[in-house]
Design a protein around this motif. Structure first.
Motif, PDB file in Angstrom:
ATOM      1  N   ARG A  35       0.855  -1.187   0.000  1.00 44.20           N
ATOM      2  CA  ARG A  35       0.000   0.000   0.000  1.00 44.20           C
ATOM      3  C   ARG A  35       0.890   1.236   0.000  1.00 44.20           C
ATOM      4  O   ARG A  35       1.884   1.298   0.703  1.00 44.20           O
ATOM      5  CB  ARG A  35      -0.890   0.006   1.244  1.00 44.20           C
ATOM      6  N   TRP A  36       0.493   2.231  -0.778  1.00 39.11           N
ATOM      7  CA  TRP A  36       1.310   3.431  -0.900  1.00 39.11           C
ATOM      8  C   TRP A  36       0.412   4.660  -0.951  1.00 39.11           C
ATOM      9  O   TRP A  36      -0.779   4.569  -1.215  1.00 39.11           O
ATOM     10  CB  TRP A  36       2.190   3.364  -2.142  1.00 39.11           C
ATOM     11  N   ALA A  37       1.030   5.799  -0.701  1.00 38.55           N
ATOM     12  CA  ALA A  37       0.357   7.098  -0.811  1.00 38.55           C
ATOM     13  C   ALA A  37       1.407   8.130  -1.185  1.00 38.55           C
ATOM     14  O   ALA A  37       2.602   7.924  -0.972  1.00 38.55           O
ATOM     15  CB  ALA A  37      -0.312   7.480   0.501  1.00 38.55           C
ATOM     16  N   ARG A  56       2.594  12.718 -11.017  1.00 42.36           N
ATOM     17  CA  ARG A  56       1.590  11.973 -10.231  1.00 42.36           C
ATOM     18  C   ARG A  56       0.906  10.912 -11.095  1.00 42.36           C
ATOM     19  O   ARG A  56       0.767   9.761 -10.677  1.00 42.36           O
ATOM     20  CB  ARG A  56       0.533  12.918  -9.672  1.00 42.36           C
ATOM     21  N   GLU A  60       1.273   6.888 -10.383  1.00 43.32           N
ATOM     22  CA  GLU A  60       0.072   6.086 -10.126  1.00 43.32           C
ATOM     23  C   GLU A  60      -0.038   4.932 -11.115  1.00 43.32           C
ATOM     24  O   GLU A  60      -0.347   3.802 -10.730  1.00 43.32           O
ATOM     25  CB  GLU A  60      -1.184   6.954 -10.204  1.00 43.32           C
ATOM     26  N   LYS A  69      -1.474  -0.918  -4.041  1.00 38.66           N
ATOM     27  CA  LYS A  69      -2.742  -0.216  -3.887  1.00 38.66           C
ATOM     28  C   LYS A  69      -2.517   1.176  -3.311  1.00 38.66           C
ATOM     29  O   LYS A  69      -1.828   1.345  -2.306  1.00 38.66           O
ATOM     30  CB  LYS A  69      -3.646  -1.020  -2.960  1.00 38.66           C
ATOM     31  N   LYS A  70      -3.135   2.170  -3.943  1.00 38.74           N
ATOM     32  CA  LYS A  70      -3.060   3.541  -3.437  1.00 38.74           C
ATOM     33  C   LYS A  70      -4.098   3.692  -2.323  1.00 38.74           C
ATOM     34  O   LYS A  70      -5.270   3.365  -2.508  1.00 38.74           O
ATOM     35  CB  LYS A  70      -3.327   4.543  -4.556  1.00 38.74           C
ATOM     36  N   GLU A  73      -2.810   8.384   3.270  1.00 41.58           N
ATOM     37  CA  GLU A  73      -1.451   8.461   3.831  1.00 41.58           C
ATOM     38  C   GLU A  73      -1.328   7.707   5.153  1.00 41.58           C
ATOM     39  O   GLU A  73      -0.325   7.048   5.405  1.00 41.58           O
ATOM     40  CB  GLU A  73      -1.054   9.926   4.003  1.00 41.58           C
ATOM     41  N   ALA A  76      -0.822   3.856   4.552  1.00 47.44           N
ATOM     42  CA  ALA A  76       0.200   3.435   3.594  1.00 47.44           C
ATOM     43  C   ALA A  76       1.390   2.764   4.278  1.00 47.44           C
ATOM     44  O   ALA A  76       1.744   3.081   5.411  1.00 47.44           O
ATOM     45  CB  ALA A  76       0.684   4.638   2.804  1.00 47.44           C
TER      46      ALA A  76
END
Length: 175
Positions: A35-37, A56, A60, A69-70, A73, A76
């Motif tokens: 998971r990321w942000a 961006r 993405e 997966k976005k 924050e 993440a």
């Protein structure tokens, strides 16, 4: 024939040269990140530059291809941030002039070097930071530059290509 073969080998090797340089923390288990942000920005969120939007979108897309997966924050595993680092270089803008005279192995000459100008270009740097430790775990920087003379379409294509090259080397060790 030998010259032709040597030229072909040089061109092949030049084509294999990477347009990005990556670095990472070798103690990191990248499989733990799913998971990321985007990292919080120091800019006002209402003010997003055109290049920020291009970066961006490219990030993405590439992290989506990595099945990451976005998320928000706070949820993440890693935070992704970037910056366009300005670098200055000199560029020739004309030709040098010169003249000379003489005979045999002796002569005199005077020349002037070509005129140059200073150009500021931007190098894209992308970083992934572990949210728990707040340490950079992966970083990529471009060897290709953005400059003020590029059209919007050229800038978008360049950013897409560079970000794609960067994330083709993520996670490290799977290349």
């Amino acid at each position: 024939m030998r010259t032709l073969m040597l030229t072909a080998m040089v061109l092949i090797l030049a084509g294999c040269a990477s347009n990005v340089v990556t670095d990472y923390n070798s103690a990191t288990v990248f499989g733990d990140y799913s998971r990321w942000a985007f990292a919080g920005s120091e800019q006002d969120d209402a003010v997003t530059t055109l290049d920020d939007a291009r970066v961006r979108n490219a990030v993405e897309r590439e992290l989506g291809r990595k099945a990451m997966k976005k998320v928000a924050e706070a949820d993440a595993d890693v935070l992704v941030g970037w910056q366009i680092v300005p670098e200055e270089r000199l560029e020739q803008v004309g030709v040098g002039l010169g003249f000379g005279f003489g005979r045999g192995n002796f002569g005199w000459g005077v020349s002037a070097p070509p005129p140059v100008r200073e150009i500021t270009e931007g190098k894209l740097v992308v970083r992934m930071v572990d949210r728990q430790t707040d340490e950079v775990v992966w970083q990529a920087s471009s060897r290709r530059y953005l400059n003020e003379n590029q059209s919007p379409e050229t800038r978008r294509k360049l950013i897409d290509e560079v970000v794609s090259d960067m994330f083709s080397q993520y996670p490290p060790g799977l290349n």
